[in-house]
Scaffold this motif. Structure first.
Motif, mmCIF file in Angstrom:
data_model
loop_
_atom_site.group_PDB
_atom_site.id
_atom_site.type_symbol
_atom_site.label_atom_id
_atom_site.label_comp_id
_atom_site.label_asym_id
_atom_site.label_seq_id
_atom_site.Cartn_x
_atom_site.Cartn_y
_atom_site.Cartn_z
ATOM 1 N N TYR A 117 0.818 -1.212 0.000
ATOM 2 C CA TYR A 117 0.000 0.000 0.000
ATOM 3 C C TYR A 117 0.857 1.269 0.000
ATOM 4 O O TYR A 117 0.326 2.381 -0.114
ATOM 5 C CB TYR A 117 -0.923 0.017 1.217
ATOM 6 C CG TYR A 117 -2.181 -0.806 1.019
ATOM 7 C CD1 TYR A 117 -3.322 -0.243 0.463
ATOM 8 C CD2 TYR A 117 -2.213 -2.148 1.377
ATOM 9 C CE1 TYR A 117 -4.468 -0.993 0.279
ATOM 10 C CE2 TYR A 117 -3.351 -2.913 1.190
ATOM 11 C CZ TYR A 117 -4.481 -2.324 0.638
ATOM 12 O OH TYR A 117 -5.613 -3.086 0.441
ATOM 13 N N PHE A 118 2.170 1.121 0.104
ATOM 14 C CA PHE A 118 3.067 2.277 0.178
ATOM 15 C C PHE A 118 4.086 2.278 -0.958
ATOM 16 O O PHE A 118 4.298 3.313 -1.585
ATOM 17 C CB PHE A 118 3.797 2.285 1.531
ATOM 18 C CG PHE A 118 2.858 2.416 2.688
ATOM 19 C CD1 PHE A 118 2.646 3.643 3.293
ATOM 20 C CD2 PHE A 118 2.164 1.307 3.172
ATOM 21 C CE1 PHE A 118 1.759 3.772 4.347
ATOM 22 C CE2 PHE A 118 1.273 1.431 4.227
ATOM 23 C CZ PHE A 118 1.065 2.665 4.818
ATOM 24 N N ASN A 119 4.690 1.126 -1.214
ATOM 25 C CA ASN A 119 5.735 1.039 -2.228
ATOM 26 C C ASN A 119 5.325 0.190 -3.424
ATOM 27 O O ASN A 119 6.149 -0.057 -4.304
ATOM 28 C CB ASN A 119 7.013 0.435 -1.621
ATOM 29 C CG ASN A 119 7.559 1.258 -0.476
ATOM 30 O OD1 ASN A 119 7.553 2.482 -0.533
ATOM 31 N ND2 ASN A 119 8.024 0.594 0.578
ATOM 32 N N GLY A 120 4.069 -0.249 -3.457
ATOM 33 C CA GLY A 120 3.669 -1.193 -4.493
ATOM 34 C C GLY A 120 2.384 -0.839 -5.194
ATOM 35 O O GLY A 120 1.921 0.304 -5.191
ATOM 36 N N GLU A 121 1.775 -1.871 -5.760
ATOM 37 C CA GLU A 121 0.641 -1.676 -6.665
ATOM 38 C C GLU A 121 -0.635 -1.235 -5.961
ATOM 39 O O GLU A 121 -1.574 -0.764 -6.605
ATOM 40 C CB GLU A 121 0.374 -2.971 -7.450
ATOM 41 C CG GLU A 121 -0.227 -4.121 -6.639
ATOM 42 C CD GLU A 121 0.792 -4.874 -5.800
ATOM 43 O OE1 GLU A 121 0.388 -5.787 -5.071
ATOM 44 O OE2 GLU A 121 2.002 -4.531 -5.884
ATOM 45 N N LYS A 122 -0.698 -1.378 -4.641
ATOM 46 C CA LYS A 122 -1.907 -1.000 -3.910
ATOM 47 C C LYS A 122 -1.838 0.406 -3.311
ATOM 48 O O LYS A 122 -2.719 0.790 -2.541
ATOM 49 C CB LYS A 122 -2.167 -2.010 -2.785
ATOM 50 C CG LYS A 122 -2.513 -3.406 -3.280
ATOM 51 C CD LYS A 122 -2.846 -4.335 -2.125
ATOM 52 C CE LYS A 122 -3.248 -5.709 -2.628
ATOM 53 N NZ LYS A 122 -3.612 -6.618 -1.509
ATOM 54 N N ARG A 123 -0.818 1.148 -3.642
ATOM 55 C CA ARG A 123 -0.608 2.460 -3.027
ATOM 56 C C ARG A 123 -1.852 3.341 -3.127
ATOM 57 O O ARG A 123 -2.517 3.393 -4.166
ATOM 58 C CB ARG A 123 0.579 3.171 -3.683
ATOM 59 C CG ARG A 123 0.924 4.467 -2.975
ATOM 60 C CD ARG A 123 2.032 5.240 -3.656
ATOM 61 N NE ARG A 123 2.006 6.602 -3.183
ATOM 62 C CZ ARG A 123 2.379 7.653 -3.884
ATOM 63 N NH1 ARG A 123 2.823 7.487 -5.120
ATOM 64 N NH2 ARG A 123 2.298 8.859 -3.378
ATOM 65 N N ILE A 124 -2.161 4.024 -2.042
ATOM 66 C CA ILE A 124 -3.290 4.958 -1.974
ATOM 67 C C ILE A 124 -2.835 6.306 -2.514
ATOM 68 O O ILE A 124 -1.866 6.893 -2.002
ATOM 69 C CB ILE A 124 -3.792 5.112 -0.523
ATOM 70 C CG1 ILE A 124 -4.171 3.752 0.073
ATOM 71 C CG2 ILE A 124 -4.946 6.095 -0.451
ATOM 72 C CD1 ILE A 124 -5.342 3.080 -0.577
ATOM 73 N N THR A 125 -3.527 6.818 -3.539
ATOM 74 C CA THR A 125 -3.069 8.042 -4.203
ATOM 75 C C THR A 125 -4.196 9.060 -4.395
ATOM 76 O O THR A 125 -4.214 9.787 -5.379
ATOM 77 C CB THR A 125 -2.430 7.722 -5.561
ATOM 78 O OG1 THR A 125 -3.379 7.012 -6.376
ATOM 79 C CG2 THR A 125 -1.171 6.886 -5.395
ATOM 80 N N TYR A 126 -5.136 9.116 -3.467
ATOM 81 C CA TYR A 126 -6.158 10.148 -3.560
ATOM 82 C C TYR A 126 -5.516 11.517 -3.350
ATOM 83 O O TYR A 126 -4.463 11.648 -2.726
ATOM 84 C CB TYR A 126 -7.248 9.924 -2.514
ATOM 85 C CG TYR A 126 -7.968 8.601 -2.670
ATOM 86 C CD1 TYR A 126 -8.766 8.354 -3.785
ATOM 87 C CD2 TYR A 126 -7.833 7.605 -1.714
ATOM 88 C CE1 TYR A 126 -9.420 7.138 -3.933
ATOM 89 C CE2 TYR A 126 -8.485 6.387 -1.854
ATOM 90 C CZ TYR A 126 -9.277 6.161 -2.968
ATOM 91 O OH TYR A 126 -9.912 4.958 -3.115
ATOM 92 N N GLU A 127 -6.176 12.544 -3.851
ATOM 93 C CA GLU A 127 -5.580 13.881 -3.819
ATOM 94 C C GLU A 127 -5.235 14.325 -2.402
ATOM 95 O O GLU A 127 -4.148 14.847 -2.145
ATOM 96 C CB GLU A 127 -6.539 14.904 -4.439
ATOM 97 C CG GLU A 127 -5.992 16.325 -4.417
ATOM 98 C CD GLU A 127 -7.012 17.361 -4.856
ATOM 99 O OE1 GLU A 127 -6.654 18.552 -4.915
ATOM 100 O OE2 GLU A 127 -8.167 16.980 -5.122
ATOM 101 N N ARG A 128 -6.125 14.093 -1.454
ATOM 102 C CA ARG A 128 -5.929 14.614 -0.098
ATOM 103 C C ARG A 128 -5.692 13.510 0.935
ATOM 104 O O ARG A 128 -5.705 13.773 2.136
ATOM 105 C CB ARG A 128 -7.147 15.462 0.326
ATOM 106 C CG ARG A 128 -7.225 16.781 -0.429
ATOM 107 C CD ARG A 128 -8.449 17.577 -0.041
ATOM 108 N NE ARG A 128 -8.487 18.848 -0.756
ATOM 109 C CZ ARG A 128 -8.039 20.000 -0.267
ATOM 110 N NH1 ARG A 128 -7.534 20.040 0.952
ATOM 111 N NH2 ARG A 128 -8.099 21.103 -0.979
#
Length: 253
Positions: free
Chosen positions: A87-98
């Motif tokens: 969830y941080f360095n891979g394919e599941k990373r959270i990338t919402y604007e805020r």
């Protein structure tokens, strides 16, 4: 190698938050109660990513988005030992604007600060978590790549690009910071023979990062971390080190 830099020109303050262990809504409620606005919120790890299905995190973002917009807030989160690194360095990373998770060795630029982010630590309860997974294999509870990583190439890239680090935020801390005692660890080591050495190496990794930054003459003034579920602050050789308790908030001055 190009540094990974995230800039937040809209914010007027930076607030660090201790471990939240999945209490995302409680964090936003605390931000509302303390009337924090126009700010970048940096969670120092053990956010709780990986224990729920991906849709849960999308639903959570939708629940908090209105407040984030209304109070002009951005929340970024480092990986702790109780987080799935994907969830941080891979394919599941959270990338919402805020609301987003931060890869290790990201630089946050806000309020004239350059903040280095380094996640990871060792779970002293990892054997217990592995036993849980034996009973319920469909539920993840432990990730073998949880430890912090010393990446000299990433650190060198900052100097090569003229990026001067004044603040570090990490999940664990250098060995000369609290907690320094290993009291209570022995009982966990009875069932995990590698634990003592692994926790020692965890702190050595942070020592290596600290030494590298000083060797490259970065103007380091602040270091924030969590993991140990206590509060502590001390100035050592001109640098302020701050240990944050669970859900504790501390503004960067």
């Amino acid at each position: 190698m190009q540094p990974n830099i995230l800039s937040f020109p809209e914010v007027q303050s930076i607030v660090f938050c201790g471990d939240i262990h999945g209490d995302f809504i409680a964090l936003v409620d605390k931000l509302r109660q303390t009337d924090i606005h126009d700010a970048l919120i940096v969670v120092v790890g053990d956010c709780g990513f990986g224990f729920e299905a991906p849709d849960y995190y999308e639903d959570t973002y939708q629940k908090i988005l209105r407040h984030l917009h209304a109070y002009n807030l951005w929340i970024v989160m480092l990986r702790g030992n109780h987080d799935n690194p994907a969830y941080f360095n891979g394919e599941k990373r959270i990338t919402y604007e805020r609301w987003q998770t931060i890869p290790d060795y990201t630089i946050l630029q806000a309020c004239h600060h350059n903040i280095l982010c380094v996640g990871g630590a060792i779970s002293i309860d990892r054997q217990m978590r592995l036993q849980w997974m034996d009973i319920r294999p469909e539920r993840e509870a432990y990730w073998i790549d949880e430890a912090p990583v010393y990446n000299p190439m990433a650190l060198d890239s900052f100097s090569e690009q003229g990026v001067k680090i004044d603040t570090v935020v990490s999940h664990t801390a250098p060995s000369f910071c609290e907690l320094q005692t290993k009291r209570g660890l022995s009982s966990w080591c009875l069932k995990d023979s590698a634990l003592w050495n692994d926790t020692t190496q965890e702190r050595q990794t942070m020592d290596d990062i600290h030494a590298h930054l000083l060797r490259d003459n970065h103007p380091l003034k602040h270091w924030y971390y969590g993991h140990f579920h206590q509060s502590w602050c001390s100035h050592i050789d001109g640098i302020s080190y701050t240990l944050l308790d669970i859900m504790e908030l501390q503004e960067l001055i």
